[in-house]
Design a protein around this motif. Structure first.
Motif, PDB file in Angstrom:
ATOM      1  N   ASP A  94      26.063  44.917  39.802  1.00 26.72           N
ATOM      2  CA  ASP A  94      24.874  44.721  40.636  1.00 26.72           C
ATOM      3  C   ASP A  94      24.682  45.857  41.641  1.00 26.72           C
ATOM      4  O   ASP A  94      23.557  46.217  41.975  1.00 26.72           O
ATOM      5  CB  ASP A  94      24.979  43.395  41.409  1.00 26.72           C
ATOM      6  N   HIS A  95      25.788  46.380  42.154  1.00 29.50           N
ATOM      7  CA  HIS A  95      25.692  47.379  43.221  1.00 29.50           C
ATOM      8  C   HIS A  95      26.026  48.787  42.730  1.00 29.50           C
ATOM      9  O   HIS A  95      26.293  49.674  43.533  1.00 29.50           O
ATOM     10  CB  HIS A  95      26.595  46.969  44.394  1.00 29.50           C
ATOM     11  N   HIS A  96      26.006  48.978  41.441  1.00 28.29           N
ATOM     12  CA  HIS A  96      26.250  50.305  40.843  1.00 28.29           C
ATOM     13  C   HIS A  96      27.564  50.903  41.349  1.00 28.29           C
ATOM     14  O   HIS A  96      27.599  52.050  41.770  1.00 28.29           O
ATOM     15  CB  HIS A  96      25.069  51.249  41.120  1.00 28.29           C
ATOM     16  N   GLY A  97      28.624  50.083  41.276  1.00 31.38           N
ATOM     17  CA  GLY A  97      29.923  50.534  41.751  1.00 31.38           C
ATOM     18  C   GLY A  97      30.666  51.384  40.732  1.00 31.38           C
ATOM     19  O   GLY A  97      31.880  51.530  40.830  1.00 31.38           O
ATOM     20  N   LEU A  98      29.972  51.891  39.755  1.00 28.61           N
ATOM     21  CA  LEU A  98      30.601  52.768  38.770  1.00 28.61           C
ATOM     22  C   LEU A  98      29.558  53.708  38.181  1.00 28.61           C
ATOM     23  O   LEU A  98      28.378  53.411  38.152  1.00 28.61           O
ATOM     24  CB  LEU A  98      31.248  51.968  37.632  1.00 28.61           C
ATOM     25  N   GLN A  99      30.070  54.854  37.771  1.00 25.05           N
ATOM     26  CA  GLN A  99      29.203  55.758  37.006  1.00 25.05           C
ATOM     27  C   GLN A  99      29.843  55.961  35.630  1.00 25.05           C
ATOM     28  O   GLN A  99      29.431  55.349  34.657  1.00 25.05           O
ATOM     29  CB  GLN A  99      28.973  57.053  37.770  1.00 25.05           C
ATOM     30  N   CYS A 100      30.889  56.783  35.544  1.00 24.63           N
ATOM     31  CA  CYS A 100      31.505  56.952  34.224  1.00 24.63           C
ATOM     32  C   CYS A 100      32.328  55.738  33.826  1.00 24.63           C
ATOM     33  O   CYS A 100      32.524  55.474  32.654  1.00 24.63           O
ATOM     34  CB  CYS A 100      32.343  58.229  34.160  1.00 24.63           C
ATOM     35  N   ASN A 142      29.338  52.948  46.746  1.00 19.49           N
ATOM     36  CA  ASN A 142      28.913  51.729  46.060  1.00 19.49           C
ATOM     37  C   ASN A 142      30.079  50.861  45.598  1.00 19.49           C
ATOM     38  O   ASN A 142      29.906  49.666  45.355  1.00 19.49           O
ATOM     39  CB  ASN A 142      28.010  52.079  44.872  1.00 19.49           C
ATOM     40  N   ILE A 143      31.255  51.465  45.492  1.00 18.54           N
ATOM     41  CA  ILE A 143      32.441  50.656  45.191  1.00 18.54           C
ATOM     42  C   ILE A 143      32.754  49.773  46.401  1.00 18.54           C
ATOM     43  O   ILE A 143      32.979  48.568  46.274  1.00 18.54           O
ATOM     44  CB  ILE A 143      33.640  51.556  44.831  1.00 18.54           C
ATOM     45  N   VAL A 144      32.733  50.389  47.582  1.00 16.96           N
ATOM     46  CA  VAL A 144      32.986  49.632  48.819  1.00 16.96           C
ATOM     47  C   VAL A 144      31.928  48.540  48.976  1.00 16.96           C
ATOM     48  O   VAL A 144      32.238  47.383  49.294  1.00 16.96           O
ATOM     49  CB  VAL A 144      32.983  50.586  50.035  1.00 16.96           C
ATOM     50  N   LYS A 145      30.694  48.907  48.706  1.00 26.19           N
ATOM     51  CA  LYS A 145      29.589  47.949  48.810  1.00 26.19           C
ATOM     52  C   LYS A 145      29.795  46.768  47.849  1.00 26.19           C
ATOM     53  O   LYS A 145      29.615  45.600  48.216  1.00 26.19           O
ATOM     54  CB  LYS A 145      28.285  48.685  48.475  1.00 26.19           C
ATOM     55  N   ALA A 146      30.198  47.073  46.620  1.00 27.77           N
ATOM     56  CA  ALA A 146      30.400  46.015  45.627  1.00 27.77           C
ATOM     57  C   ALA A 146      31.515  45.075  46.053  1.00 27.77           C
ATOM     58  O   ALA A 146      31.404  43.845  45.903  1.00 27.77           O
ATOM     59  CB  ALA A 146      30.730  46.637  44.267  1.00 27.77           C
ATOM     60  N   ILE A 147      32.585  45.633  46.610  1.00 27.30           N
ATOM     61  CA  ILE A 147      33.720  44.787  47.006  1.00 27.30           C
ATOM     62  C   ILE A 147      33.330  43.899  48.193  1.00 27.30           C
ATOM     63  O   ILE A 147      33.664  42.709  48.233  1.00 27.30           O
ATOM     64  CB  ILE A 147      34.959  45.654  47.320  1.00 27.30           C
ATOM     65  N   LEU A 148      32.592  44.480  49.143  1.00 28.86           N
ATOM     66  CA  LEU A 148      32.123  43.672  50.278  1.00 28.86           C
ATOM     67  C   LEU A 148      31.187  42.573  49.781  1.00 28.86           C
ATOM     68  O   LEU A 148      31.252  41.421  50.237  1.00 28.86           O
ATOM     69  CB  LEU A 148      31.424  44.559  51.309  1.00 28.86           C
ATOM     70  N   ALA A 149      30.324  42.903  48.831  1.00 31.67           N
ATOM     71  CA  ALA A 149      29.408  41.897  48.283  1.00 31.67           C
ATOM     72  C   ALA A 149      30.189  40.808  47.543  1.00 31.67           C
ATOM     73  O   ALA A 149      29.877  39.614  47.658  1.00 31.67           O
ATOM     74  CB  ALA A 149      28.400  42.560  47.352  1.00 31.67           C
ATOM     75  N   ALA A 150      31.215  41.219  46.801  1.00 35.05           N
ATOM     76  CA  ALA A 150      32.015  40.236  46.062  1.00 35.05           C
ATOM     77  C   ALA A 150      32.737  39.288  47.010  1.00 35.05           C
ATOM     78  O   ALA A 150      33.069  38.167  46.638  1.00 35.05           O
ATOM     79  CB  ALA A 150      33.036  40.965  45.175  1.00 35.05           C
ATOM     80  N   SER A 151      32.977  39.738  48.248  1.00 37.84           N
ATOM     81  CA  SER A 151      33.632  38.880  49.234  1.00 37.84           C
ATOM     82  C   SER A 151      32.642  37.931  49.908  1.00 37.84           C
ATOM     83  O   SER A 151      33.016  37.174  50.795  1.00 37.84           O
ATOM     84  CB  SER A 151      34.328  39.738  50.302  1.00 37.84           C
ATOM     85  N   GLY A 152      31.376  38.015  49.481  1.00 39.50           N
ATOM     86  CA  GLY A 152      30.353  37.116  50.014  1.00 39.50           C
ATOM     87  C   GLY A 152      29.655  37.646  51.248  1.00 39.50           C
ATOM     88  O   GLY A 152      28.884  36.938  51.887  1.00 39.50           O
TER      89      GLY A 152
END
Lengths: 161, 260
Positions: A94-100, A142-152
């Motif tokens: 959802d938060h584009h926490g990856l590219q390759c 976006n990795i940091v963003k995804a992890i924060l989002a996954a924590s709610g």
């Protein structure tokens, strides 16, 4: 060759290994679980991160025989039972926490270990935790963003990309 | 990686027997040894894993002494609350995954000149306990990757007298997360100790002049005017001997300020 037996993603798995067989090689080559990536093979990059008895470890820095009798979780064990993406995996999408995507299995396993220990981490805590996982594409934002989002936590404002 | 036999004993006696072979090598958490093996920089005939021996694991505090089993991980030490300065040191080693495997016994047996634990052990005046004897920290660290351990001798625990004040200040080498310079200071009933890692070509050492100055006045200000001779300091692409000598002063002042 020595027989090794461990629980992998909830299923008991066995195989014949040499003393020098790394856990990462056992998972990938013997069991065919190639979701665990081997990036640097020097213990630096964290792409091979898995959980052993609930603790995140670099599977290229541990021998398969050291995991004899242990409970191992790999990225293949992170999806929901119906095959849909788990919460952390979905957040990365959802938060584009990856590219390759090469570092992503290790990132997801690292994130899962963090959230188990610290369910609502701050941004600084997430970044500090990722010190053992290298990404050469995303710049980590976006990795940091995804992890924060996954924590709610709400990432819609301060994390506008 | 060259091939080797692998043993994973469950008791200390079995481990001692397994290590009696000339070409046997003890394996603790493996966070240094396994990369070393992969680069073919070592060729043991047999590896003896020490992490399945319950007697080598765990922490206990009594009578002002914190005892840490040799196979206790950095993550476990980071979580204990009896000796906060040591918890902070352990929590700053490597990264979270390394801390879940790496052990205190493995770290001080290897005695890397840039590792954190040697500073914590020497700076606390701890005692290294082996299957044969007890070794005072001052006698244990004998040089670059050198210790007082004999062939086949196994560290079983480290006893830390818990000081009144202590802190560790580390200037990270950001790629490896080893200490470019790290300084551990403590003030306890046996006086002040200042132990420096990352800086000297001889490995961890005590900075006697700083200890003397701090003994009468335990404050960062007491260190004004003191400096370390760059002679014998490590020089590499990360920093020259002058830079490291300078950092020793900086990190010692920071550690004293943090210890309060």
């Amino acid at each position: 060759m020595t027989k090794v037996t461990m629980s992998v993603n909830g299923t008991e798995r066995s195989g014949e290994v040499e003393g020098r067989t790394l856990l990462s090689a056992f998972l990938r080559d013997t069991l065919g679980l190639t979701g665990t990536h081997v990036g640097c093979d020097t213990g630096q990059c964290g792409a091979c991160t898995v959980h052993v008895d609930g603790k995140s470890v670099k599977s290229c820095n541990m021998f398969a025989l050291e995991a004899d009798g242990a409970s191992v979780t790999t990225i293949e064990g992170m999806a929901n039972d119906d095959g849909s993406l788990g919460v952390i995996q979905q957040a990365f999408q959802d938060h584009h926490g990856l590219q390759c995507g090469f570092c992503t299995p290790g990132m997801v396993m690292a994130a899962a270990a963090l959230l188990k220990e610290n369910p609502k981490p701050s941004e600084a805590e997430v970044r500090a935790w990722l010190s053992g996982n290298l990404c050469r594409c995303t710049g980590y934002h976006n990795i940091v963003k995804a992890i924060l989002a996954a924590s709610g936590q709400d990432v819609s404002k301060e994390f506008a990309a | 990686m060259y091939a080797f036999e692998f043993e994973r004993p469950r008791t200390l006696d079995e481990a001692v027997a397994a290590l009696a072979d000339d070409d046997a090598q003890a394996l603790a958490g493996g966070q240094t040894l396994i990369p070393t093996l992969r680069q073919r920089l070592a060729m043991p005939g047999k590896l003896v894993s020490l992490t399945a021996i319950d007697a080598l694991r765990g922490l206990s505090a009594s009578g002002g002494v914190l005892t840490i089993g040799a196979a206790t991980t950095h993550a476990e030490v980071a979580q204990q609350t009896d000796y906060p300065a040591l918890a902070k040191l352990a929590g700053g080693i490597g990264d979270p995954h390394v801390r879940n495997r790496g052990t205190i016994g493995g770290s001080i047996a290897n005695n890397d000149p840039s590792a954190c634990y040697p500073a914590g052990v020497l700076g606390s005046g701890a005692t290294v306990v082996t299957n044969r004897r007890e070794i005072a920290a001052d006698d244990y660290f004998t040089g670059l990757f050198e210790t007082a351990l004999d062939e086949g001798e196994i560290i079983t625990a480290v006893n830390f007298p818990i000081p009144d004040k202590a802190a560790y200040a580390k200037f990270d080498q950001p790629a490896s997360r080893f200490a470019l310079v790290g300084v551990f200071v403590s003030k306890g009933k046996d006086g002040v100790r200042v132990a420096v890692t990352g800086a000297s070509e001889g490995g961890v050492f005590r900075w006697a002049e700083a200890e003397a100055a701090l003994a009468s006045d335990f404050s960062a200000g007491a260190l004004e005017g003191l400096s370390v001779d760059p002679e014998g300091m490590i020089g590499d692409i990360h920093g020259g001997p002058d830079y490291r000598a300078h950092l020793i002063g900086v990190m010692t002042r920071r550690a004293v300020a943090a210890a309060g």
